[in-house]
Write a protein that holds these residues in place. Structure first.
Motif, short mmCIF file in Angstrom:
data_model
loop_
_atom_site.label_atom_id
_atom_site.label_comp_id
_atom_site.label_asym_id
_atom_site.label_seq_id
_atom_site.Cartn_x
_atom_site.Cartn_y
_atom_site.Cartn_z
N SER A 329 94.09 80.94 11.56
CA SER A 329 92.82 80.86 12.28
C SER A 329 91.66 81.34 11.43
O SER A 329 91.80 82.27 10.62
N TYR A 330 90.50 80.71 11.67
CA TYR A 330 89.22 81.15 11.09
C TYR A 330 88.19 81.18 12.22
O TYR A 330 88.08 80.23 12.99
N ALA A 331 87.44 82.27 12.31
CA ALA A 331 86.48 82.42 13.40
C ALA A 331 85.22 83.12 12.89
O ALA A 331 85.25 83.79 11.85
N GLY A 332 84.14 82.93 13.64
CA GLY A 332 82.90 83.62 13.31
C GLY A 332 81.97 82.76 12.47
O GLY A 332 82.14 81.54 12.38
N PRO A 333 80.97 83.37 11.84
CA PRO A 333 79.98 82.63 11.04
C PRO A 333 80.66 81.79 9.94
O PRO A 333 81.54 82.27 9.24
N ASN A 334 80.23 80.55 9.84
CA ASN A 334 80.71 79.62 8.82
C ASN A 334 82.21 79.36 8.90
O ASN A 334 82.85 78.99 7.90
N ALA A 335 82.81 79.53 10.07
CA ALA A 335 84.27 79.39 10.21
C ALA A 335 84.74 77.99 9.90
O ALA A 335 85.81 77.80 9.30
N LEU A 336 83.98 76.97 10.30
CA LEU A 336 84.41 75.60 10.06
C LEU A 336 84.51 75.31 8.57
O LEU A 336 85.49 74.71 8.11
N GLN A 344 91.55 71.92 2.14
CA GLN A 344 91.47 71.31 0.82
C GLN A 344 92.36 72.04 -0.19
O GLN A 344 93.02 71.41 -1.03
N VAL A 345 92.39 73.36 -0.12
CA VAL A 345 93.27 74.13 -1.00
C VAL A 345 94.73 73.73 -0.79
O VAL A 345 95.48 73.53 -1.75
N LEU A 346 95.13 73.59 0.47
CA LEU A 346 96.50 73.19 0.76
C LEU A 346 96.81 71.81 0.20
O LEU A 346 97.88 71.59 -0.39
N ARG A 347 95.90 70.88 0.37
CA ARG A 347 96.14 69.53 -0.15
C ARG A 347 96.38 69.57 -1.66
O ARG A 347 97.31 68.94 -2.18
N GLU A 348 95.53 70.30 -2.36
CA GLU A 348 95.66 70.37 -3.81
C GLU A 348 96.95 71.06 -4.22
O GLU A 348 97.62 70.64 -5.17
N ARG A 349 97.32 72.12 -3.54
CA ARG A 349 98.55 72.84 -3.86
C ARG A 349 99.78 71.97 -3.64
O ARG A 349 100.69 71.95 -4.46
N ARG A 361 100.73 66.70 7.32
CA ARG A 361 99.56 66.41 8.15
C ARG A 361 98.80 67.72 8.33
O ARG A 361 99.41 68.77 8.57
N LEU A 362 97.47 67.63 8.24
CA LEU A 362 96.62 68.80 8.43
C LEU A 362 95.66 68.54 9.57
O LEU A 362 94.95 67.52 9.57
N ASP A 363 95.64 69.42 10.55
CA ASP A 363 94.72 69.35 11.68
C ASP A 363 93.85 70.59 11.69
O ASP A 363 94.31 71.69 11.33
N ILE A 364 92.61 70.43 12.10
CA ILE A 364 91.76 71.58 12.38
C ILE A 364 91.53 71.60 13.89
O ILE A 364 90.73 70.84 14.42
N ILE A 365 92.28 72.44 14.56
CA ILE A 365 92.22 72.52 16.02
C ILE A 365 90.89 73.15 16.41
O ILE A 365 90.54 74.23 15.93
N GLU A 377 91.11 61.21 9.08
CA GLU A 377 89.85 60.46 9.09
C GLU A 377 88.85 61.07 10.07
O GLU A 377 87.64 61.16 9.78
N LEU A 378 89.32 61.48 11.25
CA LEU A 378 88.42 62.00 12.26
C LEU A 378 87.81 63.34 11.84
O LEU A 378 86.66 63.64 12.14
N GLN A 379 88.58 64.13 11.12
CA GLN A 379 88.05 65.41 10.63
C GLN A 379 86.83 65.21 9.74
O GLN A 379 85.87 65.98 9.80
N ARG A 380 86.86 64.16 8.93
CA ARG A 380 85.78 63.94 7.99
C ARG A 380 84.50 63.46 8.67
O ARG A 380 83.41 63.63 8.13
N SER A 381 84.66 62.89 9.86
CA SER A 381 83.47 62.36 10.54
C SER A 381 83.05 63.17 11.76
O SER A 381 81.96 62.99 12.28
#
Length: 468
Positions: A329-336, A344-349, A361-365, A377-381
């Motif tokens: 989880s990430y929360a607070g200012p600039n969390a997104l 992106q770090v995970l994809r590269e690793r 598969r990576l989701d941002i809930i 695709e939906l995450q990017r838009s």
């Protein structure tokens, strides 16, 4: 006098106190009745077979004690028949649990019947099998096979009731067949009286998912408001000799039974309303009518039946490698932005730390998850507040456990090697199950019932499998 069918559970993991109000209502009405527990899904059954490999005393519904303990004595004392597919992969084990429980409750005279014939693993490759509709998967090899079970009809269950069984335990049967069997036994309908069989089968279809017909899995605040879901009443179906049906629920319980709830459940999982295939009858709903009689009382008429299909559906489950999940989880200012950087770090690793065969598969809930594609695709838009509460989820699958474990470990490493402020990591991995559906000739299936001879009451292991 009508026969009453009560639902005690609609899936494995359902509320264990749901049957209490149903049984109290059945006792109050003093009419012939049966209580049905439908607790078996396709992957639930595969999990049960897998559990039996590790522990021959397991393999049945893990909540069996908790489901039956509150109601078994009352049902036995008031001649309410109990039927359930809670035997899963080990019906005889379930029978022993029930016998022990009845003895503890002072009813050691309980008569329990077991239904046999659904498990066809041993003869699977010698049978004349047809693929089910659009099935594309080939039959698995013997070393990857977990289970192969036929959806039995109601005949063997009705046979068990004719043996004076108080409780009927099955493995895989068609869910509504659990409800049809006591109607066949009570009303002595002919097995070629297609219209009545269709009515009885749809009585079961309406009740098989428990609270779905009385407000559960229906509520949508502001659109379909349902009162009292915390105490939702499970359905009771009143069935007459001529096959007419009335759907209701126990008094003083939450939820409601309306034309809309009944219509939704009537069409649930029905591929062709004019030719709904079940083991005992082909159901035609094209002329069915649903009518509200009064509060929480809905009549269904116009159901028709045709001859039963010549083949029975069979579900084959086999090993499908490993799958895993990990979240942070990430929360607070600039969390997104931090969650997106972590992704992106995970994809590269994973590009240079995992084999090409690893699927991820990576989701941002909180931004995009359920409706997104595997490629994101939906995450990017999608647009969202930069400050908020987001949870990054990684899903991975591979034939080997080690690669799934390594992938999820990469998310764990984000604690100190990723963006600031990550927390609440959870990770798990498990075997994956593939399923394939085939049709087997009815004449190749030997469905029958026997009375269970219980062993003396003794210590039973408490470990149970956890259903998927």
């Amino acid at each position: 006098m009508s026969f009453l069918l009560g639902s005690g559970a609609g899936f494995s993991g359902d509320r264990t106190d749901a049957a209490v109000a149903v049984v109290a209502e059945l006792i109050k009405r003093q009419q012939p009745s049966a209580l049905v527990f439908e607790t078996l899904g396709e992957r639930t059954l595969a999990a049960a077979h897998r559990a039996m490999r590790d522990d021959p005393e397991s393999g049945f519904e893990p909540l069996l004690d908790e489901l039956l303990a509150p109601v078994l004595r009352d049902c036995l004392d008031h001649d309410i028949k109990i039927l359930g597919n809670f035997g899963a992969a080990n019906p005889s084990g379930a029978c022993q649990v029930i016998a022990d429980l009845a003895t503890q409750l002072g009813r050691g005279d309980v008569c329990i019947a077991q239904v046999h014939g659904d498990d066809i693993r041993q003869q699977l490759h010698s049978l004349d099998l047809q693929r089910w509709e659009a099935e594309r998967l080939e039959l698995p090899s013997d070393d990857s096979l977990i289970s192969a079970n036929v959806y039995l009809g109601a005949k063997a269950l009705a046979e068990a009731l004719a043996m004076q069984a108080n409780v009927v335990v099955t493995g895989r049967v068609a869910d509504p067949a659990l409800f049809l069997a006591p109607l066949m036994h009570h009303f002595d309908w002919r097995w070629d009286d297609w219209d009545r069989l269709a009515c009885g089968m749809m009585a079961g279809h309406l009740a098989e998912c428990g609270a779905q017909v009385s407000g559960g899995y229906f509520a949508d605040p502001g659109f379909k408001d349902v009162p009292g879901l915390a105490t939702v009443g499970y359905p009771i179906i009143e069935v007459e000799q001529d096959g007419s049906l009335i759907i209701t629920k126990p008094a003083n319980t939450g939820g409601y039974v309306t034309e809309q709830t009944v219509k939704e459940q009537l069409l649930y999982e029905v591929h062709d309303p004019a030719n709904y295939l079940t083991p005992d009858v082909t159901v035609d709903l094209s002329h069915a009518e649903v009518r509200q009689l009064s509060s929480n009382r809905v009549a269904v008429t116009g159901i028709r039946g045709k001859s039963a299909p010549e083949r029975l559906k069979t579900t084959v489950c086999y090993e499908g490698g490993w799958q895993g999940e990990a979240e942070i989880s990430y929360a607070g200012p600039n969390a997104l932005a931090r969650a997106q950087l972590a992704a992106q770090v995970l994809r590269e690793r994973l590009i240079f730390r995992a084999p090409a065969e690893l699927r991820t598969r990576l989701d941002i809930i909180g931004l995009a998850s359920v409706f997104d594609s595997d490629s994101g695709e939906l995450q990017r838009s999608a647009s969202a507040s930069a400050s908020g509460d987001y949870r990054l989820r990684l899903a991975a699958e591979h034939s080997e456990r080690r690669w799934v474990a390594r992938a999820t470990q990469e998310l764990l490493a984000l604690y100190c090697a990723g963006p600031a402020g990550g927390g609440g990591v959870r990770r798990q991995f498990q075997r994956r199950v593939f399923t394939a559906s085939y049709l087997v000739k009815r004449c190749d299936v030997n469905a029958h019932a026997t009375l269970f001879e219980a062993s003396p009451l003794g210590e039973r292991r408490s470990e149970r499998y956890v259903a998927n």
